[in-house]
Write an enzyme that holds these catalytic residues in place. Structure first.
Site, PDB file in Angstrom:
ATOM      1  N   ASP A   1     -18.318 -30.967  33.998  1.00  0.00           N
ATOM      2  CA  ASP A   1     -17.064 -31.411  33.405  1.00  0.00           C
ATOM      3  C   ASP A   1     -16.348 -30.238  32.734  1.00  0.00           C
ATOM      4  O   ASP A   1     -16.894 -29.578  31.846  1.00  0.00           O
ATOM      5  CB  ASP A   1     -17.357 -32.512  32.386  1.00  0.00           C
ATOM      6  CG  ASP A   1     -16.110 -33.111  31.783  1.00  0.00           C
ATOM      7  OD1 ASP A   1     -15.413 -32.403  31.022  1.00  0.00           O
ATOM      8  OD2 ASP A   1     -15.820 -34.290  32.062  1.00  0.00           O
TER       9      ASP A   1
ATOM     10  N   SER B   1     -10.997 -39.625  29.744  1.00  0.00           N
ATOM     11  CA  SER B   1     -11.337 -38.704  28.657  1.00  0.00           C
ATOM     12  C   SER B   1     -11.533 -39.451  27.334  1.00  0.00           C
ATOM     13  O   SER B   1     -12.378 -40.340  27.248  1.00  0.00           O
ATOM     14  CB  SER B   1     -10.269 -37.611  28.551  1.00  0.00           C
ATOM     15  OG  SER B   1     -10.697 -36.554  27.715  1.00  0.00           O
TER      16      SER B   1
ATOM     17  N   HIS C   1     -12.131 -32.760  35.360  1.00  0.00           N
ATOM     18  CA  HIS C   1     -12.085 -33.689  34.228  1.00  0.00           C
ATOM     19  C   HIS C   1     -11.020 -34.738  34.532  1.00  0.00           C
ATOM     20  O   HIS C   1      -9.884 -34.394  34.831  1.00  0.00           O
ATOM     21  CB  HIS C   1     -11.736 -32.936  32.944  1.00  0.00           C
ATOM     22  CG  HIS C   1     -11.831 -33.755  31.690  1.00  0.00           C
ATOM     23  ND1 HIS C   1     -13.035 -34.228  31.196  1.00  0.00           N
ATOM     24  CD2 HIS C   1     -10.878 -34.189  30.817  1.00  0.00           C
ATOM     25  CE1 HIS C   1     -12.816 -34.897  30.076  1.00  0.00           C
ATOM     26  NE2 HIS C   1     -11.515 -34.894  29.824  1.00  0.00           N
TER      27      HIS C   1
END
Length: 385
Positions: free
Chosen positions: A261, A165, A328
């Protein structure tokens, strides 16, 4: 020097890491996190054939855009090492078991804790006495790397800079610098897991994410730390988007991402700030709850993702694992990294794709089937790392 504030435990669990904090000398050099606490990372030493191989993985955790949101992080583990857990279990790309992480299990494996709210790009000298916040993420990153170099990374034969991330975005932004610091004889590559945030159009027709990143860059003084190959051509906030940075990258990069995502569906496509009527509240959390019109918009987001990824799949040295999951960060757990029920693209698990690419056994640039329900190997994956 570093101090050891936790141990592996008797016998040494290869999936448990030691916690390290940088010394007061490093802090005097300007590498403090928000509230004058020491930068920290977890470290599990390499062994056997992996003793000179290193993987430096940066934790994710979003960004802060103003004094209030950064102050709120200051007293949490995302803003101060005082609140970080001392023991940390490693898994996925950092896993220490050969059966679940065959290519990297015996490397020196490091997880850099995320404490600055700017993908390690903050670079502000002055500290406002009113809020006492330090915006120095870029210095934190460099201090950690320098510390690892002194601990043996200067002898690296193989090395990976990776992240999840916001940490994956940091891996992209710092990739070429990481390559330049390490020995010229080393094989050095970078891996981004859910860090390919696109310069997307949201449901209002605007780009809320660009406005958001402009606030991050302004507050943290990030412009000085972003790749000059990008900032010399466009506004610095546009250099938070990998699609604008990757074309000029010299170091090989592998991108792991979900076409749908889950963080980007919520925050790039349908951010709460522009969803005034909350019509997307349920859809963006569960695509099964989307209307037909919303699903068409979601499919359009995948089209935006595909265009943004063109600098990746147009270059043979780069790798791409783009599945059609609503997920994610997929490389942080053994289940999704290499597990029997983890996501697959072209009959390959993430661990196989990354390992084969890193060692040059085979190239991997694969794009999944086009709809969010087409891949039966897509599991319900937590958005946490």
């Amino acid at each position: 020097m570093l101090v050891r504030s936790a141990t592996l435990g008797s016998g040494g669990d290869r999936n448990r890491s030691r916690s390290h904090h940088l010394s007061s000398k490093r802090r005097r050099q300007g590498s403090s996190v928000f509230g004058w606490s020491a930068p920290a990372y977890h470290f599990d030493k390499g062994f056997g054939s992996g003793v000179n191989n290193w993987i430096v993985h940066m934790e994710g955790g979003g960004w802060c855009t103003d004094v209030a949101s950064c102050s709120a992080r200051k007293n949490t583990m995302k803003g101060s090492s005082k609140f970080m857990n001392k023991d940390f279990g490693f898994s996925g790309i950092l896993g220490g078991k050969q059966n679940t992480n065959p290519d990297f299990y015996n490397w020196n494996r490091i997880k850099v804790r995320y404490c600055d709210g700017s993908s390690f790009t903050g670079n502000v000298e002055a500290v406002n006495p009113a809020n006492k916040l330090f915006f120095r993420g870029a210095r934190v990153w460099r201090a950690v790397i320098d510390d690892l170099m002194a601990k043996g990374m200067k002898n690296a034969q193989n090395a990976i800079l990776s992240g999840c991330s916001a940490g994956a975005l940091a891996a992209i932004l710092h990739c070429d610098t990481f390559r330049a610091i390490l020995p010229p004889t080393a094989r050095v590559k970078c891996v981004s897991d859910a860090g390919y945030f696109i310069h997307g159009t949201d449901i209002s027709g605007g780009s809320y994410i660009q406005t958001y990143y402009s606030k991050v860059v302004a507050l943290h003084g990030s412009a000085k730390s972003l790749p000059i190959s990008c900032t010399s051509k466009m506004k610095p906030e546009l250099c938070f988007f990998p699609q604008n940075v990757v074309p000029s990258m010299r170091t090989p990069l592998f991108v792991i991402n979900a076409a749908f995502d889950s963080w980007q569906i919520k925050n790039v496509l349908a951010p709460t700030a522009v969803d005034k009527r909350k019509e997307w509240k349920n859809c963006k959390l569960d695509l099964k709850k989307c209307t037909a019109a919303q699903l068409k918009t979601v499919q359009g987001f995948r089209d935006q993702m595909m265009r943004a990824l063109s600098p990746v799949h147009s270059t043979p040295s780069r790798g791409l694992f783009l599945d059609s999951c609503h997920a994610h960060c997929q490389g942080g757990s053994a289940a999704s990294w290499s597990g029997a029920k983890g996501p697959q693209v072209a009959n390959s698990k993430i661990s196989q794709a990354v390992g084969n690419w890193f060692y040059g056994r085979s190239a991997f640039q694969k794009i999944d089937c086009p709809s969010p329900i087409c891949n039966p190997t897509c599991p319900a994956i937590s958005t946490d790392e």
